[in-house]
Design an enzyme around this catalytic site. Structure first.
Site, PDB file in Angstrom:
ATOM      1  CG  HIS A 120      -1.884   0.994   1.433  1.00 32.02           C
ATOM      2  ND1 HIS A 120      -1.600   2.285   1.820  1.00 32.02           N
ATOM      3  CD2 HIS A 120      -3.230   0.939   1.285  1.00 32.02           C
ATOM      4  CE1 HIS A 120      -2.733   2.974   1.889  1.00 32.02           C
ATOM      5  NE2 HIS A 120      -3.736   2.186   1.571  1.00 32.02           N
ATOM      6  CG  ASP A 197       0.484  -2.106   6.342  1.00 28.49           C
ATOM      7  OD1 ASP A 197      -0.399  -2.119   7.233  1.00 28.49           O
ATOM      8  OD2 ASP A 197       0.323  -1.588   5.227  1.00 28.49           O
ATOM      9  CD  GLN A 200      -6.853  -3.998   4.357  1.00 24.13           C
ATOM     10  OE1 GLN A 200      -7.804  -4.716   4.653  1.00 24.13           O
ATOM     11  NE2 GLN A 200      -7.009  -2.731   4.029  1.00 24.13           N
ATOM     12  CE  LYS A 223      -7.291   0.204   6.400  1.00 27.67           C
ATOM     13  NZ  LYS A 223      -8.113   0.621   5.270  1.00 27.67           N
ATOM     14  CB  CYS A 361      -3.851   3.549  -1.397  1.00 28.10           C
ATOM     15  SG  CYS A 361      -4.997   4.881  -1.114  1.00 28.10           S
TER      16      CYS A 361
END
Lengths: 403, 144
Positions: A120, A197, A200, A223, A361
């Site tokens: 991302h 990261d 998600q 999220k 993104c």
């Protein structure tokens, strides 16, 4: 896990869009909030509203207890210690914090930072900025057409010049789940720290940062069924202790004179200014809610749903799936021959179906697949099989309209 | 507001068979338009003779709205001079954002439905912003 019962916990899901029941399949962008989160926010502002870590009055004490209590809940959720949990605005800020406070001071001309082809923008740009400022080089580990990292090639890019490996746990554009523990072993064997990261991942997988073995893990609260504007950077104590602050202000100091400031220990060292107290408390309520359902049950439900949805959408003529890794979570990304994703998004919306259309993104990922954009349906714990029907029906309608 | 009011037959037709698609041999003006929101790109070329648009062509990938808009725009601007183009830009912009009725714009009036889809207005205006950038000597336009 009874999805019909769980859906009743989410007020925003109980609405119609253009006269049809909302089918919310944009969970990778943000998730809806259960009542327990909304109630926690409401209770804080109605009853406990006060600043934290200062003031001896009762409300301030309650606010501090709730704020630090949320930190403890999140630590438990991630299998970590509370003093390793830094509250930030979101995964983006967590990554920027590491780029500035951890990497920058030790990054020099000729050094390298390694990322992957499926990142991302939030896990590209902060490293680009750090490299541009220091003369270091950003390297990119490649992936296959299915959207899986090429581990042999990644390994050859881990060199004595590599100062950090930053990669995503789950790709927001493809849904690929990366083998973080295995990759981290490869990096650590060469003494290279790893940032993950997790924006998600934490809502779709059972994540234990210690078992993953990584050095930093960043996530976004919104999220994870929590509020917007709050997120977490988890970092190993040994790293956090050695890092200088990246922002100065109140709440991050031990003592201040005009000559010298002594900084508070982590995590407060990295939380200058009044934090997002309500957001942190709301996020604490969210992870408690998820733990109550059980991540294993959520993982099993979402896996089954993703498989069924993938089969149904792939069966539609003219559909090309983008991202077909063996290990995937939540995300179904695709393009439809002859119909631009934006037009599909508008048609789907008229059927009450909310999906994301665009580059997510992740423009380098789009470039890799040679598409300007994709349609992305992404599932959460409250989605269920019956919602696949309106998704496919609306897709066929779109095909007919533009035929 | 139904889908057929947004996706009128004229728009669907120009999306399926865009007019003036391709590149010019001797363009006098050109610009690249970019919609960062969706990644759409549009290259626009113009050949002005005696101050008026003699030839115009576009290339690029975009949604049905942006493709049809570029196609209909390129048909509409032939023969116009800069002042007339600026005037038409203003009228179209007003139509897309809801300040103008569609009856004065001929075929371009097909975009009258876009005002009810605020997230799609930029798709319809991308070609027009690119046109203005090309005429005013800018290299590119963005709808952001």
């Amino acid at each position: 896990m009874n999805v019909a019962e769980l859906r009743a916990d989410f007020p925003a899901l109980q609405q119609k869009v253009h006269g049809r029941p909302l089918v919310y399949l944009d969970n990778a962008a943000t998730t809806h909030k259960p009542k327990v989160v909304l109630d926690a926010l409401d209770k804080f502002y109605r009853e406990d509203n006060s600043n934290v870590h200062r003031g001896v009055h009762t409300l301030s004490q309650r606010a501090t207890e709730s704020y630090e209590g949320a930190r403890a809940k999140i630590a438990q959720f991630l299998g970590a210690e509370a003093n390793e949990i830094v509250f930030v605005r979101g995964a983006t800020e967590g990554i920027n914090l590491v780029a500035n406070a951890f990497l920058r001071p030790q990054l020099h001309k000729g050094d390298e930072v390694l990322i992957t082809a499926m990142e991302h923008h939030a896990n590209i740009v902060p490293w680009q900025l750090a490299c541009e400022a220091t003369g270091a080089k950003l390297r990119v580990a490649p992936m296959s057409q299915t959207g899986e990292l090429l581990l042999d090639e990644l390994e050859t890019l881990l060199t004595p010049r590599t100062k950090l490996l930053a990669l995503t746990h789950v790709s927001n554009a493809l849904g690929t789940v990366n083998p973080i523990a295995q990759i981290t072993e490869m990096a650590h064997a060469r003494g290279i720290p790893v940032l993950v990261d997790g924006a998600q991942a934490v809502q779709h997988l059972s994540v234990n940062v210690c078992e993953l073995g990584v050095d930093f893990y960043a996530l976004s609260g919104h999220k994870l069924y929590g509020p917007t504007g709050i997120g977490v950077l988890w970092g190993r104590s040994a790293h956090l202790e050695g890092m200088a602050p990246w922002q100065g202000g109140g709440d991050m100091i031990r003592s201040v004179t005009f000559e010298k400031t002594e900084f508070a220990p982590p995590p407060l060292r990295f939380e200058a200014g009044t934090p997002n107290i309500a957001g942190a408390i709301g996020l604490g309520a969210a992870v408690e809610y998820l733990a109550g359902i059980g991540l294993d049950a959520i993982v099993a439900h979402e896996r089954e749903l993703l498989t069924a949805a993938t089969d149904a959408v792939a069966a539609i003529e003219g559909v090309r799936l983008i991202g077909t890794a063996d290990a995937k979570a939540s995300v179904l990304s695709f393009v439809v021959e002859g119909v631009h994703p934006h037009d599909i998004g508008t048609v789907l919306d008229r059927y009450g179906v909310a999906v994301r259309t665009g580059h997510h993104c992740a423009q380098p990922v789009m470039a890799f697949y040679g598409v300007p954009a994709t349609v992305r349906a992404s599932f959460g714990l409250y989605n269920y099989h019956a919602e696949i029907v309106p998704l496919c029906k609306a897709l066929r309608e779109a095909q007919e309209l533009f035929a | 507001m139904s889908l057929s009011e947004l996706y009128q037959q004229l728009i669907l037709d120009h999306n399926r068979s865009p007019r003036n698609r391709g590149a010019l041999e001797a363009p006098t003006h050109s610009a690249v338009g970019h919609n960062p929101l969706c990644g759409d790109q549009l290259q626009l070329q113009l050949q002005l003779m005696d101050g008026r648009v003699a030839e115009v062509a576009f290339e690029g990938s975009g949604c049905a709205i942006s493709t049809a808009s570029a196609s209909l725009m390129t048909d509409a601007v032939k023969g116009l001079d800069k002042d007339e183009l600026d005037e038409l830009f203003a009228k179209f912009h007003a139509l897309a954002t809801g300040d103008e009725s569609s009856d004065k714009l001929g075929k371009l009036g097909a975009f009258g439905g876009i005002r009810d889809y605020p997230t799609r207005v930029k798709c319809a205006t991308l070609a027009w912003h690119t046109l203005r950038a090309a005429l005013h000597g800018e290299l590119g336009a963005t709808t952001e």
